[in-house]
Design an enzyme around this catalytic site. Structure first.
Site, PDB file in Angstrom:
ATOM      1  CD  GLU A   1       9.734  12.501  12.473  1.00  0.00           C
ATOM      2  OE1 GLU A   1       8.705  11.899  12.428  1.00  0.00           O
ATOM      3  OE2 GLU A   1      10.869  11.910  11.889  1.00  0.00           O
TER       4      GLU A   1
ATOM      5  CD  GLU B   1      12.443   3.645   8.828  1.00  0.00           C
ATOM      6  OE1 GLU B   1      12.715   4.652   9.561  1.00  0.00           O
ATOM      7  OE2 GLU B   1      12.673   3.808   7.502  1.00  0.00           O
TER       8      GLU B   1
ATOM      9  CE  LYS C   1      -1.998   2.849   2.202  1.00  0.00           C
ATOM     10  NZ  LYS C   1      -1.704   4.429   1.857  1.00  0.00           N
TER      11      LYS C   1
ATOM     12  CB  CYS D   1      12.694   8.412   9.079  1.00  0.00           C
ATOM     13  SG  CYS D   1      13.659   7.460   7.791  1.00  0.00           S
TER      14      CYS D   1
HETATM   15  P1  NAI Z   1       1.586   8.441   8.297  1.00  0.00           P
HETATM   16  O1  NAI Z   1       1.992   7.318   9.306  1.00  0.00           O
HETATM   17  O2  NAI Z   1       0.021   8.569   8.364  1.00  0.00           O
HETATM   18  O3  NAI Z   1       1.473   7.630   6.661  1.00  0.00           O
HETATM   19  C1  NAI Z   1       2.525   6.513   6.177  1.00  0.00           C
HETATM   20  C2  NAI Z   1       1.929   5.378   5.473  1.00  0.00           C
HETATM   21  O4  NAI Z   1       0.889   4.987   6.525  1.00  0.00           O
HETATM   22  C3  NAI Z   1       0.915   5.950   4.465  1.00  0.00           C
HETATM   23  O5  NAI Z   1       1.020   4.703   3.231  1.00  0.00           O
HETATM   24  C4  NAI Z   1      -0.579   5.897   4.955  1.00  0.00           C
HETATM   25  O6  NAI Z   1      -1.404   5.775   4.030  1.00  0.00           O
HETATM   26  C5  NAI Z   1      -0.523   4.817   6.028  1.00  0.00           C
HETATM   27  N1  NAI Z   1      -1.622   5.167   7.094  1.00  0.00           N
HETATM   28  C6  NAI Z   1      -1.941   6.091   7.895  1.00  0.00           C
HETATM   29  N2  NAI Z   1      -2.871   5.982   8.697  1.00  0.00           N
HETATM   30  C7  NAI Z   1      -2.981   4.682   8.575  1.00  0.00           C
HETATM   31  C8  NAI Z   1      -3.706   3.553   9.494  1.00  0.00           C
HETATM   32  N3  NAI Z   1      -4.637   4.111  10.477  1.00  0.00           N
HETATM   33  N4  NAI Z   1      -3.383   2.060   9.223  1.00  0.00           N
HETATM   34  C9  NAI Z   1      -2.596   1.767   8.331  1.00  0.00           C
HETATM   35  N5  NAI Z   1      -2.091   2.741   7.652  1.00  0.00           N
HETATM   36  C10 NAI Z   1      -1.975   4.003   7.694  1.00  0.00           C
HETATM   37  O7  NAI Z   1       2.300   9.516   8.356  1.00  0.00           O
HETATM   38  P2  NAI Z   1       1.602  11.055   7.366  1.00  0.00           P
HETATM   39  O8  NAI Z   1       0.217  11.491   8.069  1.00  0.00           O
HETATM   40  O9  NAI Z   1       2.027  10.874   6.146  1.00  0.00           O
HETATM   41  O10 NAI Z   1       2.762  11.832   8.040  1.00  0.00           O
HETATM   42  C11 NAI Z   1       2.948  12.613   9.708  1.00  0.00           C
HETATM   43  C12 NAI Z   1       4.161  12.406  10.136  1.00  0.00           C
HETATM   44  O11 NAI Z   1       4.511  11.311   9.985  1.00  0.00           O
HETATM   45  C13 NAI Z   1       5.402  13.090   9.179  1.00  0.00           C
HETATM   46  O12 NAI Z   1       5.100  14.444   9.372  1.00  0.00           O
HETATM   47  C14 NAI Z   1       6.592  12.621   9.774  1.00  0.00           C
HETATM   48  O13 NAI Z   1       6.596  13.122  11.037  1.00  0.00           O
HETATM   49  C15 NAI Z   1       6.067  11.201  10.095  1.00  0.00           C
HETATM   50  N6  NAI Z   1       6.684  10.500   8.964  1.00  0.00           N
HETATM   51  C16 NAI Z   1       7.556   9.628   9.103  1.00  0.00           C
HETATM   52  C17 NAI Z   1       8.095   8.815   8.193  1.00  0.00           C
HETATM   53  C18 NAI Z   1       9.327   8.074   8.078  1.00  0.00           C
HETATM   54  O14 NAI Z   1      10.053   7.814   7.172  1.00  0.00           O
HETATM   55  N7  NAI Z   1       9.535   7.281   9.645  1.00  0.00           N
HETATM   56  C19 NAI Z   1       7.427   8.855   6.714  1.00  0.00           C
HETATM   57  C20 NAI Z   1       6.406   9.682   6.655  1.00  0.00           C
HETATM   58  C21 NAI Z   1       5.892  10.247   7.971  1.00  0.00           C
END
Ligand code: NAI
Ligand code: MG
Length: 498
Positions: free
Chosen positions: A402, A271, A196, A305
């Site tokens: 973050e 991660e 996904k 990250c």
């Molecule tokens: P997110 O964690 O919501 O999204 C990442 C992935 O998880 C996307 O594919 C999204 O569709 C999916 N997702 C979202 N809600 C979900 C749920 N309830 N169940 C299963 N999958 C779900 O991150 P978002 O909202 O895009 O970004 C928010 C913050 O998260 C960023 O500002 C950053 O601080 C952090 N982040 C960290 C990342 C990393 O590489 N560790 C990457 C992206 C975001």
């Protein structure tokens, strides 16, 4: 802002076409026919329309992945052949590097030159590296001495088998690379996958789906369902017939994944976020260290990250370092990622723009000194200035949380004990940097820091052979290297009385 935009025509045509999801080798629409839009981060305009998958699509994809796992065409494929397919996929990525890099720029906003130099070759490398592991997933032979069967002899050995059907949920900051990090080890170990992609950046994963077909993987081995996190990600994490879930994204959603996985006790690797400290000692090579610590947070618009987002500078060189970093920040050319002059693109989404500018206000309210930057750029697209917040206090939110943008907090240090305490005083533990010419100091710091990666006199150096992952709330398990394979394998002990 931008003058000459150079977009690969194949990529713009791909972005504009009607998109489908890959399930069981077929390109299909969402079961309920719903769609969602993505936006060009440089303009905010609609870029693409995609199927909005939900639990029904996830269920269909999981059933297909289960069937593919049991199908002889994949289950009985010789590991050498699996390795060849994976290697071929790496080759195909390189063959289409310009197109894929352009898709990343269109979707994510990052400069084309960066995607072309980093994201795409690293994704190809990952598959090339993993291809070699397919033939080396051996078990061992073990000699037994069973106390209650003293006269018996045994031949015992272990098999390392694929964990099964894997759900993989990835973020938008390195769309293709994150797909590669996830798919590479799953394919090497003989698993099947439902992937996904992030709803902000699904294009390169869909193009990768076509390349996966071209490489010759059997239908259903990789399924790609586009959709929103709550509608498509959550049902994947909760699905009772998924054996393992791998997630990269926010720590908050990581915790939701763990809860969702509890019902069928699927294996979980995560991660997650970070607030990685960079420690700059006064004996460092300043010519390398100053741009090094600046780029540690400005790279990829700070949407990394492991971004080096907390900088601690030894007091004697504090002013000099701030001045040097400010010069670097001011020289960064922010613009459309398709403009060859651009060093830094826009943030990826309106949500990120709101988040990052929100933290800029918080920093101001908390009393951080803005040395340079601090503002959104223009009113079109999601651009922000590279920002240096100095004299920050350890308890400020901009030091603890973050931000995920090109924003660094900088504080001086005197005492190394106090420095280590502060560096480690975080819920996160993903990465850290140490800048010094003194080897002993570097080794001592590397040992004292609680993080999955420590870079010395460098930052953001990645290799498919190096394990990457987090201590503390930065995650569970490791990506890449030999270590990641354990996420996708289970061990069977076979004991034969002879
Ligand atoms: P997110 O964690 O919501 O999204 C990442 C992935 O998880 C996307 O594919 C999204 O569709 C999916 N997702 C979202 N809600 C979900 C749920 N309830 N169940 C299963 N999958 C779900 O991150 P978002 O909202 O895009 O970004 C928010 C913050 O998260 C960023 O500002 C950053 O601080 C952090 N982040 C960290 C990342 C990393 O590489 N560790 C990457 C992206 C975001
Ligand atoms: Mg989210």
């Amino acid at each position: 802002m931008s003058s000459q935009l150079q977009a690969h025509p194949g990529a713009t045509a791909f972005a504009a076409r009607q998109h489908s999801m890959l399930i069981g080798g077929q390109w299909v629409q969402a079961a309920h026919g719903k769609t969602f839009e993505t936006h060009d981060p440089a303009t905010g305009e609609v870029l693409a329309v995609l199927p909005a998958g939900d639990s029904e699509d996830i269920d269909r994809a999981v059933k297909t992945a289960r069937a593919a796992l049991e199908h002889p065409s994949w289950r009985d494929m010789h590991p050498a052949q699996r390795g060849k397919l994976i290697h071929k996929l790496g080759d195909l990525i390189l063959e289409h590097a310009d197109e894929l890099a352009t898709l990343e720029t269109l979707d994510n906003g990052k400069p084309f030159a960066v995607a072309r130099a980093a994201d795409i070759p690293l994704a190809a490398d990952l598959f090339h590296y993993m291809a070699g592991w397919a033939t080396k997933l051996n078990g061992g032979t073990i000699s037994l001495s069973v106390p209650y069967m003293p006269d018996s002899k045994f031949h015992a050995y272990t098999l390392r088998e694929p964990i099964g059907v894997v759900g993989q949920i990835i973020p938008w900051n390195f769309p293709l690379l994150m797909a590669a990090w996830k798919l590479g080890p799953a394919l090497t170990t003989g698993c099947t996958v439902v992937l996904k992609p992030a709803e902000q950046t699904p294009l390169s994963a869909l193009r990768l789906g076509e390349l996966i077909q071209e490489a010759g993987f059997p239908d259903g081995v990789v399924n790609i369902v586009t959709g929103l996190g709550e509608d498509a990600g959550a049902p994947l994490a909760a699905h009772p017939d998924v054996d393992k879930i791998a997630f990269t994204g926010s720590t908050d959603v990581g915790k939701l994944i763990v809860h969702a996985a509890a019902d069928n006790l699927k294996k979980v690797s995560l991660e997650l976020g970070g607030k990685s400290p960079n420690l700059l000692f006064d004996d460092a090579d300043m010519a390398a260290a100053v741009p090094g610590v600046a780029n540690a947070v400005f790279f990829n618009q700070g949407q990394v990250c492991c971004a080096g987002s907390r900088l601690y500078v030894q007091d004697k060189v504090y002013d000099e370092v701030l001045q040097g970093m400010s010069d670097v920040a001011k020289s960064v050319k922010v613009g459309n990622g398709l403009d060859p002059e651009t060093d830094m693109g826009p943030l990826t989404s309106q949500e990120q723009l709101d988040r990052v500018t929100g933290y800029l206000s918080i920093g101001e309210q908390e009393g951080a000194r803005t040395v340079t930057g601090g503002n959104r750029i223009g009113s079109r697209g999601y651009f922000v200035e590279p920002t240096i917040l100095a004299d920050t206090d350890h308890n400020m939110r901009v030091v603890q949380e973050e931000i995920f943008g090109p924003v660094i907090s900088v504080a001086p240090f005197k005492d190394v004990e106090d420095l280590t305490r502060k560096a480690n005083d975080s819920h996160y533990g993903l990465a850290a940097g140490v800048w010094t010419k003194d080897l002993s100091k570097a080794h001592r710091a590397a040992a004292a820091i609680k993080a999955g990666t420590v870079w010395v006199n460098c930052f953001n150096v990645f290799d498919a052979a190096l394990p990457f992952g987090g201590f503390k709330q930065s995650g569970w398990g490791r990506e890449m290297g030999a270590e990641v394979l354990e996420n996708y394998l289970q061990v069977k002990a076979v004991t034969i009385q002879i």
